[in-house]
Motif scaffolding. Structure first.
Motif, PDB file in Angstrom:
ATOM      1  N   THR A   1      -7.447  11.718  51.498  1.00 23.26           N
ATOM      2  CA  THR A   1      -8.610  11.473  52.691  1.00 23.26           C
ATOM      3  C   THR A   1      -9.685  11.457  51.609  1.00 23.26           C
ATOM      4  N   SER A   2     -10.555  11.222  52.454  1.00 23.17           N
ATOM      5  CA  SER A   2     -12.086  11.085  51.545  1.00 23.17           C
ATOM      6  C   SER A   2     -13.104  12.117  52.851  1.00 23.17           C
ATOM      7  N   ALA A   3     -14.563  12.266  52.379  1.00 27.31           N
ATOM      8  CA  ALA A   3     -15.200  12.549  52.921  1.00 27.31           C
ATOM      9  C   ALA A   3     -15.661  12.177  53.909  1.00 27.31           C
ATOM     10  N   VAL A   4     -15.646  10.714  54.065  1.00 32.65           N
ATOM     11  CA  VAL A   4     -16.336   9.841  55.368  1.00 32.65           C
ATOM     12  C   VAL A   4     -15.490   8.281  55.093  1.00 32.65           C
ATOM     13  N   PRO A   5     -15.395   7.589  55.986  1.00 35.17           N
ATOM     14  CA  PRO A   5     -15.308   6.491  56.124  1.00 35.17           C
ATOM     15  C   PRO A   5     -15.238   5.673  55.130  1.00 35.17           C
TER      16      PRO A   5
ATOM     17  N   THR B   1     -20.828   8.596  48.865  1.00 33.95           N
ATOM     18  CA  THR B   1     -20.216   9.721  48.617  1.00 33.95           C
ATOM     19  C   THR B   1     -21.486  10.975  48.163  1.00 33.95           C
ATOM     20  N   THR B   2     -22.430  11.610  49.268  1.00 37.78           N
ATOM     21  CA  THR B   2     -22.770  12.466  48.953  1.00 37.78           C
ATOM     22  C   THR B   2     -22.848  13.814  48.165  1.00 37.78           C
ATOM     23  N   LYS B   3     -22.994  14.300  47.353  1.00 36.15           N
ATOM     24  CA  LYS B   3     -22.900  15.900  47.252  1.00 36.15           C
ATOM     25  C   LYS B   3     -22.415  17.177  47.862  1.00 36.15           C
ATOM     26  N   ASP B   4     -23.491  16.800  48.992  1.00 31.22           N
ATOM     27  CA  ASP B   4     -23.106  17.424  50.096  1.00 31.22           C
ATOM     28  C   ASP B   4     -21.841  17.288  51.397  1.00 31.22           C
ATOM     29  N   GLN B   5     -21.305  15.636  50.997  1.00 26.76           N
ATOM     30  CA  GLN B   5     -20.599  15.300  51.745  1.00 26.76           C
ATOM     31  C   GLN B   5     -19.385  16.252  51.359  1.00 26.76           C
ATOM     32  N   LEU B   6     -19.146  15.904  49.956  1.00 28.86           N
ATOM     33  CA  LEU B   6     -17.996  16.389  49.703  1.00 28.86           C
ATOM     34  C   LEU B   6     -17.796  17.917  49.536  1.00 28.86           C
ATOM     35  N   SER B   7     -18.937  18.883  49.904  1.00 33.91           N
ATOM     36  CA  SER B   7     -18.832  20.174  49.382  1.00 33.91           C
ATOM     37  C   SER B   7     -18.543  19.944  50.717  1.00 33.91           C
TER      38      SER B   7
ATOM     39  N   LEU C   1     -14.994  14.595  56.952  1.00 31.33           N
ATOM     40  CA  LEU C   1     -15.633  14.810  58.371  1.00 31.33           C
ATOM     41  C   LEU C   1     -15.865  14.409  59.816  1.00 31.33           C
ATOM     42  N   PRO C   2     -15.192  13.355  60.329  1.00 36.00           N
ATOM     43  CA  PRO C   2     -15.446  12.924  61.071  1.00 36.00           C
ATOM     44  C   PRO C   2     -14.294  13.281  62.222  1.00 36.00           C
TER      45      PRO C   2
ATOM     46  N   VAL D   1     -10.760  10.866  48.164  1.00 40.80           N
ATOM     47  CA  VAL D   1     -11.773   9.852  47.316  1.00 40.80           C
ATOM     48  C   VAL D   1     -12.865  10.025  47.555  1.00 40.80           C
ATOM     49  N   VAL D   2     -13.965  10.141  46.681  1.00 43.36           N
ATOM     50  CA  VAL D   2     -15.451   9.850  46.971  1.00 43.36           C
ATOM     51  C   VAL D   2     -15.469   7.973  45.733  1.00 43.36           C
TER      52      VAL D   2
END
Length: 459
Positions: free
Chosen positions: A267-271, A406-412, A382-383, A400-401
């Motif tokens: 998976t990932s944080a955002v699309p 991808t920002t550090k905040d999104q990964l966190s 996140l979504p 997957v980054v």
């Protein structure tokens, strides 16, 4: 930041430095070419005081003349002198406009006075400087002559008449462009460092460690041809991209080494971070190594994995969970590969409810007993909550980054989503990493951007 880090930033953001410098040099060059050439003419006056021949009188006379020179320089800026010169030359200029073209300066430690006139026409510059010098001589004689006397004790004499300038004093193209180049480089370097300091995207393993303790299991180099050829099976066996997925496969095998059967969510944080392409290629690479591998299209909202493999997603996870078909009937085989694929099936209105159902848990348990490796392509964290729900039933999540997006905040936040359901990230894949030269030192291991194919035999 140390000097080496500054140099690394400038090297990595050389486009910012180059574009800033080019723009500034172009602007300076434009103003230089558009500017009207200006010419300067200089006339020099010598101020003397009538004294006796004694040494003390000569010394006092010299001091008096030096003081007078400064006063005469101020007279040049006056309106009356400008009116006189304008009238004598027949110039259609206001006194303040003419004064702006002329300046006077006393030469240090001398009794000399220089009058400099600047104009777009060299002949007019010479005429103005000469007229000012002659008018000042007359004005000094009038001011310094005592009442009832015919001679003034102080006299100004023109020793160097105004010259005719041949070359313009401005603009100076070489100097202006040189200064534009220097200031452009300084400004560009400053902007590059500023952008680096304000950049919160992930570009190195150190950035990842601020959000999670999970190791970086691999880095996939950026390849512009990925959109046309997304599968590693379409590349040469020793292509850098293929080697990168082999490294990822090897590193992933050391995760959960005590478990015979492994189920991992990708998976990932955002699309738009490349998770589906990573899932597909990782599964293909696993199958090439002889592992019994199943790729599950767990993204029940926007399924993309099967499209990359040229398969149909109409029958799959949802149809099996609803009991319409059996697992064996739903599994598809990838052509020219030992990889099995379970597509998403018909897109449901309630993906989250299906993924956390008992039927999904039973399906994963059944799959564990049949495969060595199960890769689940899940939606971004996140979504929607789908990926976290699946990860809670798997052995972990592979995040997957995307490099530079991808920002550090999104990964966190993505890691927090996993921890909220008692799931954990087993590793991070840094995707779309620039090659070694562009990354300027931010390489990520073996095969990331470098080929190591066998040497071809000599003909």
């Amino acid at each position: 930041m140390e000097l080496r880090e500054y140099l690394r930033v400038i090297r990595r953001r050389w486009l910012t430095v180059l574009s800033t410098t080019s723009i500034l040099v172009a602007v300076v060059a434009g103003f230089t070419l558009a500017a009207t050439p200006q010419y300067q003419s200089v006339a020099q006056l010598f101020v003397t005081t009538q004294t006796s021949d004694t040494a003390s009188d000569l010394n006092q006379g010299g001091l008096f003349s030096a003081q007078r020179v400064t006063s005469y320089a101020d007279l040049v800026d006056g309106r009356e002198l400008a009116k006189t010169v304008a009238y004598d030359l027949g110039l259609d200029l206001a006194p303040n406009e003419l004064s702006a073209k002329v300046r006077a300066s006393a030469v240090t430690d001398t009794v000399n006075l220089e009058i400099t006139a600047t104009d777009a026409e060299p002949l007019r510059a010479q005429a103005i400087a000469q007229a000012y010098a002659e008018s000042l001589v007359d004005l000094v004689r009038q001011l310094e002559t005592p009442p009832g006397k015919s001679r003034a004790p102080v006299k100004a004499t023109i020793v160097d008449p105004a010259d005719l300038p041949s070359d313009p004093v401005s603009p100076r193209p070489a100097r202006n462009i040189g200064l534009g180049l220097v200031f452009g480089l300084v400004l560009g370097a400053g902007l590059a460092v500023l952008r680096e300091l304000l950049d919160v995207t992930i570009k190195s393993p150190d950035d990842i460690t601020t959000a999670t303790n999970a190791p970086v299991l691999g880095g996939i180099t950026f390849d512009a041809a990925t959109r046309q050829h997304p599968l590693v099976t379409s590349l040469e066996p020793h292509a850098p991209r293929v080697e990168a997925f082999r490294v990822l496969r090897t590193n992933l095998q050391f995760v959960e080494v005590d478990s015979a059967n492994k189920v991992f969510v990708v998976t990932s944080a955002v699309p738009e971070e490349g998770k589906s392409t990573t899932s597909v290629n990782l599964a293909l690479t696993m199958a090439q190594a002889g592992h019994r591998t199943l790729l599950i299209e767990g993204d029940l909202r926007r399924p993309k994995a099967t499209a990359q493999l040229g398969l149909d997603h109409a029958v799959g996870v949802t149809t099996v969970l609803l009991g319409k078909v059996s697992l064996d009937d739903a599994i598809q085989k990838v052509t020219d590969s030992d990889l099995d694929v379970l597509a998403s099936g018909t897109i449901p209105p309630n993906p989250a409810e299906l993924l956390q159902s008992n039927a999904m848990a039973d399906l994963l348990k059944q799959i564990r007993d049949r495969y060595d490796m199960v890769i689940i392509d899940a939606p971004p964290l996140l979504p929607v909550t789908d990926a976290a729900l699946i990860a809670s039933q798997a052995d972990g999540a592979l995040l997957v980054v995307r490099y530079g997006k991808t920002t550090k905040d999104q990964l966190s936040q993505a890691v927090d989503r996993l921890q909220q359901v008692d799931a954990h990230p087993v590793g991070v894949v840094l995707n779309m990493v620039p090659n070694k030269r562009r990354a300027s030192g931010y390489g990520y291991g073996y095969g990331y951007g470098y080929g190591y194919a066998p040497e071809q035999p000599a003909p």
